[in-house]
Design an enzyme around this catalytic site. Structure first.
Site, PDB file in Angstrom:
ATOM      1  N   ASP A 132      36.141  37.768  32.618  1.00 13.92           N
ATOM      2  CA  ASP A 132      37.835  38.196  32.217  1.00 13.92           C
ATOM      3  C   ASP A 132      38.464  38.422  33.346  1.00 13.92           C
ATOM      4  O   ASP A 132      38.155  38.945  34.528  1.00 13.92           O
ATOM      5  CB  ASP A 132      37.265  39.516  31.442  1.00 13.92           C
ATOM      6  N   GLU A 156      38.005  52.642  27.743  1.00 14.52           N
ATOM      7  CA  GLU A 156      37.425  53.257  28.711  1.00 14.52           C
ATOM      8  C   GLU A 156      37.355  54.492  29.299  1.00 14.52           C
ATOM      9  O   GLU A 156      36.417  55.183  29.670  1.00 14.52           O
ATOM     10  CB  GLU A 156      37.842  52.483  30.066  1.00 14.52           C
TER      11      GLU A 156
END
Length: 288
Positions: free
Chosen positions: A92, A184
């Site tokens: 990613d 996150e």
């Protein structure tokens, strides 16, 4: 009568001992001079020390790898350990990796490990578009990689508004991997507020694209705030430098197991991921 001549005694003279002569040294052979000069050149050469250093590095790698779990060994070209029980691998990326040569990424391979998919950052919050998104979104599929776009979620911002912003930038099409929402941190809001805004984001994206988004998060964040929630959605879990992801395999589809991979065509370290399944199963996940 004849007179007898007296014989004069003859003195014996000892031969004079002359001082010993100094032996002249033999000249140093030219062949030895040449050999010595060559040796000095080698010892002073950077190449020599590079060769010695490479030998030490090889020995260290052997010691480091000796006795390791054969299912979690070092792949030196990728510069990380990779869990061998997974056969489909990907990365990613975001602006952090800079300009990427996607053909080199696709061509890279060591033993059975190669890059098959890529998740690409598109947006963050309500205003930020990743400056490399358009280029990456265009060039990665051209190189033959399966690609998905992700949004970095900010719990303080309105979830539905973030979803609208994401879909203004990303056009989800047939052949893409499902869209991803990256959560996150709480950003100072309560876990309940975070879940509410995240739910609004997911519901809006699913309604508009007819595709269930994937939820990306860290293992600890998942256990603390998301376990038991959003159970109908695939998970992408970050948990670094472990031989296996200690989580029920039925709960996750992607595992981000390293943040230090070295990839040809990319000038900075990259997150490395494993897919929970084979290549056929990954193809089944593509948008229809």
């Amino acid at each position: 009568m004849p007179v007898e001549k007296r014989k004069t005694p003859v003195r014996k003279v000892s031969p004079r001992k002359s001082a010993p002569r100094k032996k002249k040294g033999k000249p140093f052979p030219m062949a030895w001079k040449v050999a010595l000069a060559g040796l000095l050149l080698i010892l002073l050469s950077p190449l020599y020390y590079g060769y010695i250093l490479s030998g030490f590095v090889s020995a260290w790698r052997w010691v480091k790898d000796y006795g390791q779990d054969p299912n979690y060994r070092t792949y030196h070209s990728f510069n990380i350990k990779i869990p061998k029980k997974h056969t489909v691998h990907g990365i990613d990326v975001s602006y952090y990796q800079g300009k990427i040569d996607w053909l080199k990424v696709k061509e890279m391979k060591e033993d059975e490990v190669k890059i098959s998919f890529a998740f690409i950052k598109a947006t963050e919050g309500l205003l930020l578009v990743d400056p490399y998104f358009k280029r990456n979104w265009r060039e990665a599929p051209k190189a033959g990689l399966m690609c998905g776009a992700y949004h970095f979620f900010r719990p303080k911002k309105d979830g539905k508004a973030q979803a609208k912003f994401f879909l203004q930038v990303v056009n989800i099409e047939k052949g893409d991997l499902p869209p991803v929402v990256d959560i996150e941190s709480l950003d100072g809001v309560s876990p309940a507020k975070m879940r509410l805004e995240l739910s609004d984001f997911i519901n809006y994206v699913e309604m508009k694209t007819k595709v269930k988004p994937i939820i990306y998060t860290g293992l600890k964040f998942y256990k603390d705030y998301l376990a038991g929630e959003f159970e109908d959605y695939h998970l992408w879990i970050a948990n670094y430098h472990q031989a296996q992801l200690r989580m029920d395999k039925s709960l996750w589809k992607f595992w981000q197991h390293s943040d230090r991979a070295k990839i040809n065509g990319i000038g900075h370290v990259v997150d490395f991921n494993a897919f929970n399944g084979d290549s056929t199963e990954l193809v089944k996940m593509l948008v229809k």
